[in-house]
Scaffold this motif. Sequence first.
Motif, PDB file in Angstrom:
ATOM      1  N   UNK A   4       7.508 -19.893   1.297  1.00  0.00           N
ATOM      2  CA  UNK A   4       7.222 -21.237   1.797  1.00  0.00           C
ATOM      3  C   UNK A   4       5.827 -21.666   1.345  1.00  0.00           C
ATOM      4  N   UNK A   5       4.920 -20.702   1.334  1.00  0.00           N
ATOM      5  CA  UNK A   5       3.550 -20.944   0.902  1.00  0.00           C
ATOM      6  C   UNK A   5       3.157 -19.842  -0.075  1.00  0.00           C
ATOM      7  N   UNK A   6       2.047 -20.025  -0.749  1.00  0.00           N
ATOM      8  CA  UNK A   6       1.555 -19.010  -1.675  1.00  0.00           C
ATOM      9  C   UNK A   6       0.695 -17.986  -0.961  1.00  0.00           C
ATOM     10  N   UNK A   7       0.613 -16.807  -1.548  1.00  0.00           N
ATOM     11  CA  UNK A   7      -0.226 -15.743  -1.005  1.00  0.00           C
ATOM     12  C   UNK A   7      -0.693 -14.853  -2.145  1.00  0.00           C
ATOM     13  N   UNK A   8      -1.834 -14.224  -1.979  1.00  0.00           N
ATOM     14  CA  UNK A   8      -2.383 -13.365  -3.030  1.00  0.00           C
ATOM     15  C   UNK A   8      -2.817 -12.030  -2.439  1.00  0.00           C
ATOM     16  N   UNK A   9      -2.785 -11.004  -3.296  1.00  0.00           N
ATOM     17  CA  UNK A   9      -3.269  -9.672  -2.940  1.00  0.00           C
ATOM     18  C   UNK A   9      -4.021  -9.104  -4.133  1.00  0.00           C
ATOM     19  N   UNK A  10      -5.195  -8.534  -3.878  1.00  0.00           N
ATOM     20  CA  UNK A  10      -5.962  -7.865  -4.917  1.00  0.00           C
ATOM     21  C   UNK A  10      -6.462  -6.525  -4.374  1.00  0.00           C
ATOM     22  N   UNK A  11      -6.499  -5.519  -5.218  1.00  0.00           N
ATOM     23  CA  UNK A  11      -6.992  -4.212  -4.769  1.00  0.00           C
ATOM     24  C   UNK A  11      -7.543  -3.429  -5.952  1.00  0.00           C
ATOM     25  N   UNK A  12      -8.434  -2.490  -5.643  1.00  0.00           N
ATOM     26  CA  UNK A  12      -8.955  -1.568  -6.630  1.00  0.00           C
ATOM     27  C   UNK A  12      -9.094  -0.202  -5.980  1.00  0.00           C
TER      28      UNK A  12
ATOM     29  N   UNK B 251     -19.834  19.242  -8.207  1.00  0.00           N
ATOM     30  CA  UNK B 251     -19.355  19.548  -6.861  1.00  0.00           C
ATOM     31  C   UNK B 251     -19.134  18.300  -6.002  1.00  0.00           C
ATOM     32  N   UNK B 252     -19.280  17.137  -6.578  1.00  0.00           N
ATOM     33  CA  UNK B 252     -19.197  15.891  -5.818  1.00  0.00           C
ATOM     34  C   UNK B 252     -17.981  15.088  -6.258  1.00  0.00           C
ATOM     35  N   UNK B 253     -17.239  14.577  -5.294  1.00  0.00           N
ATOM     36  CA  UNK B 253     -16.136  13.664  -5.552  1.00  0.00           C
ATOM     37  C   UNK B 253     -16.313  12.428  -4.669  1.00  0.00           C
ATOM     38  N   UNK B 254     -16.422  11.246  -5.298  1.00  0.00           N
ATOM     39  CA  UNK B 254     -16.618   9.998  -4.571  1.00  0.00           C
ATOM     40  C   UNK B 254     -15.403   9.111  -4.808  1.00  0.00           C
ATOM     41  N   UNK B 255     -14.895   8.502  -3.755  1.00  0.00           N
ATOM     42  CA  UNK B 255     -13.703   7.659  -3.899  1.00  0.00           C
ATOM     43  C   UNK B 255     -13.828   6.420  -3.023  1.00  0.00           C
ATOM     44  N   UNK B 256     -13.133   5.358  -3.440  1.00  0.00           N
ATOM     45  CA  UNK B 256     -13.147   4.108  -2.681  1.00  0.00           C
ATOM     46  C   UNK B 256     -11.872   3.328  -2.976  1.00  0.00           C
ATOM     47  N   UNK B 257     -11.354   2.695  -1.952  1.00  0.00           N
ATOM     48  CA  UNK B 257     -10.169   1.853  -2.076  1.00  0.00           C
ATOM     49  C   UNK B 257     -10.460   0.545  -1.345  1.00  0.00           C
ATOM     50  N   UNK B 258     -10.473  -0.572  -2.083  1.00  0.00           N
ATOM     51  CA  UNK B 258     -10.756  -1.875  -1.492  1.00  0.00           C
ATOM     52  C   UNK B 258      -9.567  -2.790  -1.745  1.00  0.00           C
ATOM     53  N   UNK B 259      -9.163  -3.519  -0.721  1.00  0.00           N
ATOM     54  CA  UNK B 259      -8.034  -4.441  -0.847  1.00  0.00           C
ATOM     55  C   UNK B 259      -8.346  -5.722  -0.082  1.00  0.00           C
ATOM     56  N   UNK B 260      -7.921  -6.838  -0.659  1.00  0.00           N
ATOM     57  CA  UNK B 260      -8.119  -8.143  -0.031  1.00  0.00           C
ATOM     58  C   UNK B 260      -6.838  -8.950  -0.196  1.00  0.00           C
ATOM     59  N   UNK B 261      -6.443  -9.641   0.849  1.00  0.00           N
ATOM     60  CA  UNK B 261      -5.285 -10.518   0.719  1.00  0.00           C
ATOM     61  C   UNK B 261      -5.518 -11.796   1.507  1.00  0.00           C
ATOM     62  N   UNK B 262      -4.907 -12.854   1.008  1.00  0.00           N
ATOM     63  CA  UNK B 262      -4.956 -14.157   1.653  1.00  0.00           C
ATOM     64  C   UNK B 262      -3.534 -14.668   1.706  1.00  0.00           C
ATOM     65  N   UNK B 263      -3.079 -15.032   2.901  1.00  0.00           N
ATOM     66  CA  UNK B 263      -1.679 -15.396   3.016  1.00  0.00           C
ATOM     67  C   UNK B 263      -1.460 -16.466   4.081  1.00  0.00           C
ATOM     68  N   UNK B 264      -0.346 -17.150   3.925  1.00  0.00           N
ATOM     69  CA  UNK B 264       0.146 -18.081   4.910  1.00  0.00           C
ATOM     70  C   UNK B 264       1.660 -17.945   4.930  1.00  0.00           C
ATOM     71  N   UNK B 265       2.226 -17.770   6.107  1.00  0.00           N
ATOM     72  CA  UNK B 265       3.664 -17.553   6.218  1.00  0.00           C
ATOM     73  C   UNK B 265       4.270 -18.571   7.184  1.00  0.00           C
ATOM     74  N   UNK B 266       5.580 -18.461   7.344  1.00  0.00           N
ATOM     75  CA  UNK B 266       6.302 -19.438   8.156  1.00  0.00           C
ATOM     76  C   UNK B 266       7.397 -18.727   8.943  1.00  0.00           C
ATOM     77  N   UNK B 267       7.619 -19.204  10.164  1.00  0.00           N
ATOM     78  CA  UNK B 267       8.718 -18.706  10.982  1.00  0.00           C
ATOM     79  C   UNK B 267       9.171 -19.808  11.930  1.00  0.00           C
ATOM     80  N   UNK B 268      10.479 -19.972  12.014  1.00  0.00           N
ATOM     81  CA  UNK B 268      11.063 -20.897  12.985  1.00  0.00           C
ATOM     82  C   UNK B 268      11.900 -20.080  13.955  1.00  0.00           C
ATOM     83  N   UNK B 269      11.632 -20.220  15.252  1.00  0.00           N
ATOM     84  CA  UNK B 269      12.344 -19.487  16.296  1.00  0.00           C
ATOM     85  C   UNK B 269      13.010 -20.472  17.235  1.00  0.00           C
ATOM     86  N   UNK B 270      14.297 -20.316  17.425  1.00  0.00           N
ATOM     87  CA  UNK B 270      15.044 -21.133  18.376  1.00  0.00           C
ATOM     88  C   UNK B 270      15.572 -20.236  19.499  1.00  0.00           C
ATOM     89  N   UNK B 271      15.327 -20.634  20.747  1.00  0.00           N
ATOM     90  CA  UNK B 271      15.838 -19.912  21.912  1.00  0.00           C
ATOM     91  C   UNK B 271      16.608 -20.894  22.780  1.00  0.00           C
TER      92      UNK B 271
END
Length: 817
Positions: free
Chosen positions: A252-260, A268-288
């Motif tokens: 319904x709308x656009x959304x993006x995801x980026x990660x590294x 003797x050293x091990x360094x690690x990093x995981x970064x993620x960013x997302x921007x989103x807009x979604x939609x839902x219609x509920x009838x009761x």
Amino acid sequence: MMKPIRLFLLPLFTLLLFNFVQAQTPGARISGFILDDTKKPLDGATVILLAAKDSSVVSTQLVNPDGGFVFKNVKDNTYLIKATYIGYKTYQSIPVIVNQQKPVNLPPFILSLAGKRLNEVAITAKKSYVQQKIDRTVVNVGALISNTGASALEVLAKTPGVQVDAEGNITFKGKSGVMVMIDDKPTYLSAANLATYLRSLPSSSLDQIELMDNPPAKYDAAGNAGVINIKTKKNTTRGFNAVVSANYALGFYGRTDESINMNYRVDKINIFANLAYNKQKTFRRLEIDRDYFDANGDRTSSLKDISYFRPSGNNTNIKAGMDFYSSPKTTWGLVFTGDISRDHDSSPVYSLLYGKSGGLDSTINTLNTSTNKFDSKGINLNYTHKFDSTGRTLTFDLDYIHDAAGSNQLFVNNTFLPDGTLTNSQTLTDNLPSTINIYSAKADYAHPLKGKAKLEAGVKSSYVSTDNAANYFNVVDNVSTIDYNNTNRFLYKENINAGYVNFNKTLGRFSLQTGLRAENTNGSGHQLGNAQKADSSFVKHYTNLFPTAYFSYNLDTAGHNVLVMSYGRRIGRPSYGSLNPFTFFVDKFTYFSGNPFLKSQFTDNYKLAYSFKSLFTVALAYNYTTDVQGETIHNSNNVFISTQGNIGRQKTINLSANSNFQPAKWWSVNLYAEVYKNTYQGAFYTGYLNQSQYTFSGNGNNQFTISKTWSAELSGFYDNGGTYGQFVVLPKGMLNAAIQKKILNNKGTIKLNARDIFHTFRPSGTITNIVGANANFHNFLDTRVATLAFTYSFGKLTNTPQKRDTGGAESEQGRAH
């Protein structure tokens, strides 16, 4: 009577089995270790047993995490052993002679680096989508192209045996109450916040999903439906390397995801990093749709609610750490995790109220606007020491996690007559701050014994404190006054102390594993009073034992046909938010409320499974749960109030089958299907609840290799509906397709993925057992989504031993807020 009988029979059963397997005549075995040139184990290396006469393959296996391997029930003959690992030279042993069924213990095999970068080596093998182990099912996320661009929650929804409803609640094999962990660490989140977090976690950061319906004693006993452990990607290479990914999705709308995902290993050293960013807009219609009745069963009125949800926001996830190899046997690790979420939702609700004759009486327009934030910070210190090459190991973890959440909401209710005349207007605002602090410490020790046996033991202690406030205000003529009826503050503290022992032994075709875990729980809650309400509080202290047992038997000497029996006992403690007696407004006719009197639920799990070469598995399981926790709906003056309650007893019988096969060289298939029956019985608002139904559910995916650089996938699932406490849901399903192209010398990948092509995932159903009313619901979700994704890998790619970046915060993770 059942509890003492169970505790008596389990040790007796274990003793009889142990004596039985001891009496069997063991076959010959060949054992050893696969190490790199620094004498560290090469977890995941392949070992092949060959007949020396013609080099024919006798058996193949992957080494254990400690680098060890064992070929069992080997006949007298002369053999060769070949060891392979990506990025290392192939090793082949001198002839190994087996004579008179005597065991052969080989010296460690040392594999040296191949001297080539990974991008210079043509890799043709790929992991299967599903792999079966004695105590868990492993799902390799990257094996499905359609997982590209999806969130972790969407990946879970396609996982065999797992279902995710419209609100993001997760069930496993027809049962709720599953504990979701990230890298063996609990998330400490409520169901709503967990769903938000998993929606923000991109699939590009995921490696595997471990499904454990009966986890061993080493794991916390929390989660009556078992454990789902989501393992994120971990680089294990020397030098610097990274994987970057980006995708754009359109529904319904656009959304993006980026990660590294980055890793740097030197000395003797091990360094690690995981970064993620997302921007989103979604939609839902509920009838009761609701109908209300008087004491005679005559309809007095009806209500139709139409809600529109358009949440938008952004989320940043950070995971970074360092490993220090102080010696060949000792490793220290430090891991930092962070999650920053901001979102906004404007959710109008249109309510149409009809009278007894069916004519329109009035309409209510509700503007529900909310601004939310969630910040989480965690730090983990871990230590691993391997005393020797036999696998004698000591580990410990210290964890601290701080979560802070806040929500500001505005409710404006306007009531109109059918002719549009405004008859009433109500404005309500609220501020809902929340904080949680979690401290955890645990230690685990593993000690190999003679005769291919192993003893494990461990202890853990955790402390959790939560502070939740609900500040409600009535607004009249732009003047705010405190709404004391709904304003309160809730404090909760909990301490859990646990210890376990676990023993396993293999003898001939038999394998036995038994364990016992003890957990002592101490909790206290305090609801502070206000000008119109008094204080209230409660205290809980209880200690429980949780036995587990596994027994496997190889039906043939090659170990191709295996039978496994297992038993385990689990606990489902209430989430911290469920104990909080707050009221949360959806609209004028729908509230959510906590339950400080909610009790823990307990489940006994029994399972019998047969597998053939991990290509086909069929299992029959039976689960019995007391004091079942579940969402309940009751009617109070035509207002539906939703709360977590103890429904009664639940019995579940489940027959499942999973198969991996390859109809052609270019086509591989994985199929999963299950039939289960849920039965709920117990006291309820309407008297006695007795509800049951059979459910069929199935997942399937097809992988197609078009060329060396092109591949495609077709996957989907179907569920014919079932009963879950008060809720009876209708059939639903989904069909997905994807195509992939490798580029840039196979370092880059472009993927196009289409999910829910025919838009058939629309969860709907009926709410039963409501006093004076009945209701049904229909969802229209933003699940038909097309995603274009790009992934690129760069840096040196020479394998080295894997770091340990998990922690000890386990059972509390899925219960916060």
